[in-house]
Write a protein that holds these residues in place. Structure first.
Motif, PDB file in Angstrom:
ATOM      1  N   LYS A 243       0.854  -1.330  -0.160  1.00  0.00           N
ATOM      2  CA  LYS A 243      -0.263   0.041   0.337  1.00  0.00           C
ATOM      3  C   LYS A 243       0.743   1.495  -0.181  1.00  0.00           C
ATOM      4  CE  LYS A 243      -3.472   1.802   0.358  1.00  0.00           C
ATOM      5  NZ  LYS A 243      -4.821   1.677  -0.387  1.00  0.00           N
ATOM      6  N   LEU A 244       1.986   1.730   0.546  1.00  0.00           N
ATOM      7  CA  LEU A 244       3.083   2.107   0.375  1.00  0.00           C
ATOM      8  C   LEU A 244       3.346   2.807  -0.307  1.00  0.00           C
ATOM      9  CD1 LEU A 244       4.341   1.726   3.959  1.00  0.00           C
ATOM     10  CD2 LEU A 244       3.252   3.401   3.429  1.00  0.00           C
ATOM     11  N   ALA A 245       4.316   1.557  -1.175  1.00  0.00           N
ATOM     12  CA  ALA A 245       4.396   1.844  -2.827  1.00  0.00           C
ATOM     13  C   ALA A 245       3.440   1.937  -3.195  1.00  0.00           C
ATOM     14  CB  ALA A 245       5.244   0.377  -3.468  1.00  0.00           C
ATOM     15  N   GLU A 246       2.214   1.549  -3.425  1.00  0.00           N
ATOM     16  CA  GLU A 246       1.298   2.392  -4.286  1.00  0.00           C
ATOM     17  C   GLU A 246       1.385   3.867  -4.262  1.00  0.00           C
ATOM     18  OE1 GLU A 246      -3.526   1.203  -4.052  1.00  0.00           O
ATOM     19  OE2 GLU A 246      -2.521  -0.482  -3.773  1.00  0.00           O
ATOM     20  N   MET A 247       1.050   4.805  -2.810  1.00  0.00           N
ATOM     21  CA  MET A 247       0.840   5.384  -2.255  1.00  0.00           C
ATOM     22  C   MET A 247       2.145   6.198  -2.822  1.00  0.00           C
ATOM     23  SD  MET A 247      -1.863   6.525  -0.912  1.00  0.00           S
ATOM     24  CE  MET A 247      -2.515   4.952  -2.010  1.00  0.00           C
ATOM     25  N   GLU A 248       3.310   5.481  -3.760  1.00  0.00           N
ATOM     26  CA  GLU A 248       4.706   6.130  -3.696  1.00  0.00           C
ATOM     27  C   GLU A 248       5.283   6.709  -2.757  1.00  0.00           C
ATOM     28  OE1 GLU A 248       3.684   8.575  -8.294  1.00  0.00           O
ATOM     29  OE2 GLU A 248       1.924   8.742  -6.889  1.00  0.00           O
ATOM     30  N   LEU A 249       5.447   5.950  -1.812  1.00  0.00           N
ATOM     31  CA  LEU A 249       6.798   6.370  -0.654  1.00  0.00           C
ATOM     32  C   LEU A 249       7.911   5.336  -1.150  1.00  0.00           C
ATOM     33  CD1 LEU A 249       6.396   7.310   1.753  1.00  0.00           C
ATOM     34  CD2 LEU A 249       6.480   5.295   2.756  1.00  0.00           C
ATOM     35  N   ASN A 250       8.926   6.336  -0.705  1.00  0.00           N
ATOM     36  CA  ASN A 250      10.004   5.397  -1.483  1.00  0.00           C
ATOM     37  C   ASN A 250      10.485   3.858  -0.483  1.00  0.00           C
ATOM     38  OD1 ASN A 250      12.433   4.823  -3.321  1.00  0.00           O
ATOM     39  ND2 ASN A 250      13.979   5.808  -1.796  1.00  0.00           N
ATOM     40  N   GLU A 251      11.352   2.751  -0.476  1.00  0.00           N
ATOM     41  CA  GLU A 251      11.364   1.731   0.468  1.00  0.00           C
ATOM     42  C   GLU A 251      13.079   1.641   0.043  1.00  0.00           C
ATOM     43  OE1 GLU A 251       9.119  -1.801  -0.367  1.00  0.00           O
ATOM     44  OE2 GLU A 251      10.204  -2.610   1.549  1.00  0.00           O
ATOM     45  N   SER A 252      13.988   1.750   1.598  1.00  0.00           N
ATOM     46  CA  SER A 252      14.701   1.085   0.722  1.00  0.00           C
ATOM     47  C   SER A 252      15.544   0.650   2.357  1.00  0.00           C
ATOM     48  CB  SER A 252      16.157   2.627   0.076  1.00  0.00           C
ATOM     49  OG  SER A 252      17.202   2.406   0.463  1.00  0.00           O
ATOM     50  N   LEU A 253      16.490   0.486   1.945  1.00  0.00           N
ATOM     51  CA  LEU A 253      17.423  -0.399   3.760  1.00  0.00           C
ATOM     52  C   LEU A 253      17.733   0.615   4.266  1.00  0.00           C
ATOM     53  CD1 LEU A 253      19.158  -3.171   2.521  1.00  0.00           C
ATOM     54  CD2 LEU A 253      17.528  -3.474   4.135  1.00  0.00           C
ATOM     55  N   ILE A 254      17.973   2.353   3.341  1.00  0.00           N
ATOM     56  CA  ILE A 254      18.681   3.146   3.856  1.00  0.00           C
ATOM     57  C   ILE A 254      18.174   4.284   4.464  1.00  0.00           C
ATOM     58  CG2 ILE A 254      20.975   2.176   2.999  1.00  0.00           C
ATOM     59  CD1 ILE A 254      20.885   4.749   0.890  1.00  0.00           C
ATOM     60  N   HIS A 255      18.719   5.473   4.840  1.00  0.00           N
ATOM     61  CA  HIS A 255      18.069   6.309   5.425  1.00  0.00           C
ATOM     62  C   HIS A 255      18.991   7.692   5.578  1.00  0.00           C
ATOM     63  CE1 HIS A 255      14.657   9.560   5.840  1.00  0.00           C
ATOM     64  NE2 HIS A 255      15.784  10.316   6.931  1.00  0.00           N
ATOM     65  N   VAL A 256      19.968   8.230   4.676  1.00  0.00           N
ATOM     66  CA  VAL A 256      20.190   8.671   4.773  1.00  0.00           C
ATOM     67  C   VAL A 256      20.255  10.341   4.644  1.00  0.00           C
ATOM     68  CG1 VAL A 256      23.413   9.727   4.212  1.00  0.00           C
ATOM     69  CG2 VAL A 256      21.889   7.243   3.796  1.00  0.00           C
ATOM     70  N   ASP A 257      20.697  11.636   5.567  1.00  0.00           N
ATOM     71  CA  ASP A 257      20.242  12.547   5.202  1.00  0.00           C
ATOM     72  C   ASP A 257      21.653  13.470   5.422  1.00  0.00           C
ATOM     73  OD1 ASP A 257      18.356  13.077   7.195  1.00  0.00           O
ATOM     74  OD2 ASP A 257      18.505  11.486   8.314  1.00  0.00           O
ATOM     75  N   PHE A 258      20.855  14.721   4.327  1.00  0.00           N
ATOM     76  CA  PHE A 258      21.832  15.311   3.809  1.00  0.00           C
ATOM     77  C   PHE A 258      21.840  16.684   3.725  1.00  0.00           C
ATOM     78  CE2 PHE A 258      21.370  15.942  -0.963  1.00  0.00           C
ATOM     79  CZ  PHE A 258      21.212  14.978  -0.735  1.00  0.00           C
ATOM     80  N   MET A 259      22.156  17.320   4.257  1.00  0.00           N
ATOM     81  CA  MET A 259      22.098  19.464   4.147  1.00  0.00           C
ATOM     82  C   MET A 259      22.208  19.838   3.123  1.00  0.00           C
ATOM     83  SD  MET A 259      21.491  19.687   7.178  1.00  0.00           S
ATOM     84  CE  MET A 259      22.015  17.420   8.019  1.00  0.00           C
ATOM     85  N   ILE A 260      21.548  20.566   3.260  1.00  0.00           N
ATOM     86  CA  ILE A 260      21.269  21.127   1.823  1.00  0.00           C
ATOM     87  C   ILE A 260      20.913  23.405   1.143  1.00  0.00           C
ATOM     88  CG2 ILE A 260      20.849  19.364  -0.034  1.00  0.00           C
ATOM     89  CD1 ILE A 260      17.876  20.538  -0.081  1.00  0.00           C
ATOM     90  N   GLY A 261      20.877  22.671   2.577  1.00  0.00           N
ATOM     91  CA  GLY A 261      20.336  24.894   3.150  1.00  0.00           C
ATOM     92  C   GLY A 261      21.416  25.413   2.936  1.00  0.00           C
ATOM     93  N   THR A 262      21.517  26.383   2.698  1.00  0.00           N
ATOM     94  CA  THR A 262      22.072  28.039   2.656  1.00  0.00           C
ATOM     95  C   THR A 262      20.949  29.180   3.108  1.00  0.00           C
ATOM     96  OG1 THR A 262      21.513  28.052  -0.375  1.00  0.00           O
ATOM     97  CG2 THR A 262      23.532  26.402   0.198  1.00  0.00           C
ATOM     98  N   ALA A 263      22.638  30.065   3.108  1.00  0.00           N
ATOM     99  CA  ALA A 263      21.744  31.195   3.435  1.00  0.00           C
ATOM    100  C   ALA A 263      20.877  32.405   2.891  1.00  0.00           C
ATOM    101  CB  ALA A 263      23.314  32.751   3.792  1.00  0.00           C
ATOM    102  N   ASP A 264      21.029  31.476   1.005  1.00  0.00           N
ATOM    103  CA  ASP A 264      20.342  31.878   0.347  1.00  0.00           C
ATOM    104  C   ASP A 264      19.269  31.063  -0.487  1.00  0.00           C
ATOM    105  OD1 ASP A 264      21.622  30.482  -1.498  1.00  0.00           O
ATOM    106  OD2 ASP A 264      22.564  31.915  -2.425  1.00  0.00           O
ATOM    107  N   LEU A 265      18.883  30.043   0.438  1.00  0.00           N
ATOM    108  CA  LEU A 265      18.136  29.729  -1.048  1.00  0.00           C
ATOM    109  C   LEU A 265      16.322  29.915  -0.250  1.00  0.00           C
ATOM    110  CD1 LEU A 265      17.792  26.380  -1.143  1.00  0.00           C
ATOM    111  CD2 LEU A 265      17.196  25.624   1.185  1.00  0.00           C
ATOM    112  N   ASP A 266      16.280  29.923  -2.174  1.00  0.00           N
ATOM    113  CA  ASP A 266      14.578  29.777  -2.236  1.00  0.00           C
ATOM    114  C   ASP A 266      13.764  28.490  -2.278  1.00  0.00           C
ATOM    115  OD1 ASP A 266      15.061  33.063  -1.454  1.00  0.00           O
ATOM    116  OD2 ASP A 266      14.787  33.184  -3.616  1.00  0.00           O
ATOM    117  N   ILE A 267      12.701  28.731  -1.778  1.00  0.00           N
ATOM    118  CA  ILE A 267      11.789  27.563  -1.699  1.00  0.00           C
ATOM    119  C   ILE A 267      10.241  28.230  -2.171  1.00  0.00           C
ATOM    120  CG2 ILE A 267      10.792  25.478  -0.770  1.00  0.00           C
ATOM    121  CD1 ILE A 267      12.848  25.476   1.168  1.00  0.00           C
ATOM    122  N   ASP A 268       9.737  27.935  -3.230  1.00  0.00           N
ATOM    123  CA  ASP A 268       8.025  28.327  -3.517  1.00  0.00           C
ATOM    124  C   ASP A 268       7.402  26.790  -3.595  1.00  0.00           C
ATOM    125  OD1 ASP A 268       8.611  30.767  -3.731  1.00  0.00           O
ATOM    126  OD2 ASP A 268       9.379  30.624  -6.294  1.00  0.00           O
TER     127      ASP A 268
END
Ligand code: ZN
Length: 411
Positions: A367-392
Motif C-alpha cells: 500500500k505504501l508503494a502504491e502511495m508512492e513512498l520510497n522503500e530502501s534499507l538506508i535513510h541518509v540525510d544530507f544538508m542542502i540549506g544555504t543562506a540564500d536558499l529560496d523555496i516556493d
C-alpha cells in the motif's frame, strides 16, 4: 524559578518538562552510559519533583560492553535475559516514559570484529522489540538527549586538550539546546509553537510541488504525495501526552513522491557516513532517480550509498530548517545525527517515513508503494540549506507561494 539554577539543572529541566513531559505518577526509565551520571542525577531530581512514581536508571559501562563483544562466547553474545525484556515491556504497558541519554564514543568499537558486534546487537534488538514498539509507534512518551563523552568531544574539537574539548562541547550543547537562555522551558515552548505554526501553514496550503533554488547550483522541483502531511518532532502519545522526542530539534518535514524529483541538488555541509566524509557533492535527478553525481571528496563512499539498493537512488525525506537556527549558527559538525540533522534544510536518500503519510503507519508495504513512498534499507540525510536558499510551494491550482526566502521561513 530559574535564578540560581545551574545549566545542568536547566538542561535536565528541558529534558523532563519539554522532551518527556513527564506526568505525575509516571515511572521513568533512563538508559544512560555511566559517564553521564552527573546529568542523570539532575534528571532524577527533576523527575521526582514533577511527581514521578519511580525512576529506574539503567547504566551501561561501555568498556564492559566492549569486553563482552571481544571475549564472550557466541552463545553469550546471543543472550539477552528474557525476564529483563519482559520487565521493560511491562513497565511500558503500565505507562512508563523513557529517556535515552546519548553519548557516543566513536572509538569504542575500533578493532572489534563487526560480525560479533552485530550478532550481539541483533540479539538485544530482537529481545527488546516488544518494548521498543511502544517507542516507535508513539504508545509512550520518550526522549533522546545528548551528553558529551571525552571521545566525542575530541572528535568535534581535535585541536584542544581533553578537558578543554569537553568544556567546549558542553558549551555548544547548552547553546543549541537553548539551555543558555534565561527561561529555557518557556523558550522551548515558544520554539515548539513556532514549528507547529510552520507545520499548520504548510498543511493548510496542501502544496503538491516545491521548487528549490540556491546560488550554489541547487535547482530542483519535487512533488508531494496526495496523502503527505508536514510534521515536526512534537508528538502526542497514545496516552495523550504531548512530547518532543529529540532535544534539540529544528526540522519540519514530510515525504516526497517517489519518481518526482527533477534537477540538481548540491550539498551545503559535509556528510559523515559511518565515519567517512563526503563533501562538495551534487546529485542530478531525473524522474526521481539519481542519474549523475559528483563529489570533491568521498566519491566512492557516495557511490556505495547510492548502490545499496534501488531505493537508495530516490529521496525519502524533505526537511525544512531555518538557516538562522542554533545548530546552523554554531557552524560545527557534531558527527552525530541528532545534532547535524538539525543544522539546515536537508533531504534524505532512501526509505520514506510512513508517519508522514495520512494513516501511513497502518499501511502495508504494498500500500505504501502504491502511495508512492520510497522503500530502501538506508535513510541518509544530507544538508542542502544555504543562506540564500529560496523555496516556493505550488498548489494543485498552480498558485505559487513563497515558503523560504534567503534561507529562512518566508511567512
Ligand atoms: Zn530529518
Amino acid at each position: 524559578m530559574n535564578n540560581g539554577m545551574t545549566r545542568l539543572e536547566k538542561y535536565a529541566d528541558i529534558t523532563v518538562e519539554i522532551g518527556l513531559n513527564l506526568q505525575k505518577g509516571q515511572t521513568l526509565i533512563i538508559d544512560a552510559p555511566i559517564h553521564a551520571s552527573e546529568f542523570v542525577q539532575q534528571v532524577v531530581k527533576v523527575a521526582y519533583d514533577r511527581g514521578a512514581k519511580v525512576v529506574m536508571v539503567e547504566y551501561t559501562d561501555e568498556q564492559v560492553l566492549r569486553t563482552k563483544y571481544e571475549k564472550a562466547p557466541e552463545e553469550g553474545l546471543k543472550y539477552y535475559p528474557e525476564w529483563k525484556a519482559k520487565g521493560y515491556e511491562k513497565m511500558a504497558e503500565d505507562g512508563a516514559a523513557l529517556l535515552q541519554v546519548f553519548s557516543p564514543n566513536p572509538n569504542l568499537l575500533k578493532d572489534v570484529d563487526p560480525e560479533r558486534v552485530s550478532m550481539a546487537q541483533k540479539a538485544i534488538a530482537e529481545a527488546l522489540r516488544p518494548f521498543k514498539s511502544y517507542q516507535i509507534s508513539g504508545r509512550m512518551n520518550w526522549c533522546i538527549a545528548a551528553v558529551p563523552s571525552k571521545e566525542w568531544a575530541k572528535q568535534v574539537f581535535p585541536d584542544h586538550s581533553e578537558e578543554e574539548s569537553m568544556q567546549m562541547l558542553w558549551e555548544q550543547i547548552f547553546d543549541v539546546t537553548r539551555t543558555n537562555t534565561e527561561y529555557p522551558v518557556q523558550t522551548w515552548k515558544d520554539h515548539v509553537e513556532t514549528m507547529n505554526r510552520s507545520v499548520r501553514f504548510l498543511n493548510d496550503h496542501n502544496f503538491n510541488k516545491l521548487h528549490y533554488r540556491s546560488k550554489n547550483g541547487t535547482r530542483f522541483s519535487v512533488e508531494l504525495p496526495p496523502l503527505h502531511k508536514w510534521m515536526c518532532a512534537n508528538f502526542t502519545s497514545e496516552t495523550g501526552i504531548s512530547y518532543v522526542p529529540n532535544i534539540p530539534t529544528e526540522e519540519v518535514f514530510t515525504v516526497p513522491k517517489k519518481g518526482s524529483v527533477n534537477g540538481v541538488i548540491h550539498s551545503s555541509m559535509p556528510l559523515n557516513y559511518n565515519g567517512y566524509f563526503i563533501s562538495g557533492f551534487s546529485l542530478t535527478f531525473e524522474e526521481g532517480k539519481v542519474v549523475d553525481y559528483s563529489a570533491e571528496k568521498g566519491y566512492e563512499v557516495l557511490k556505495s550509498i547510492l548502490e545499496t539498493d534501488e531505493g537508495a537512488k530516490y529521496l525519502g525525506e524533505i526537511a525544512l530548517v531555518p538557516h538562522n537556527s542554533p545548530i546552523s549558527n554554531s557552524e560545527l559538525v557534531f558527527y552525530n545525527t541528532l545534532y547535524d540533522e538539525n543544522a539546515s534544510c536537508h533531504v534524505a536518500l532512501g526509505e520514506g517515513l510512513p508517519i508522514a503519510l495520512e494513516d501511513g503507519p497502518e499501511m502495508s508495504r504494498e500500500k505504501l508503494a502504491e502511495m508512492e513512498l520510497n522503500e530502501s534499507l538506508i535513510h541518509v540525510d544530507f544538508m542542502i540549506g544555504t543562506a540564500d536558499l529560496d523555496i516556493d510551494g505550488e498548489t494543485a491550482s498552480g498558485e505559487v507561494v513563497p515558503i523560504f526566502r534567503n534561507g529562512n521561513w518566508a511567512f
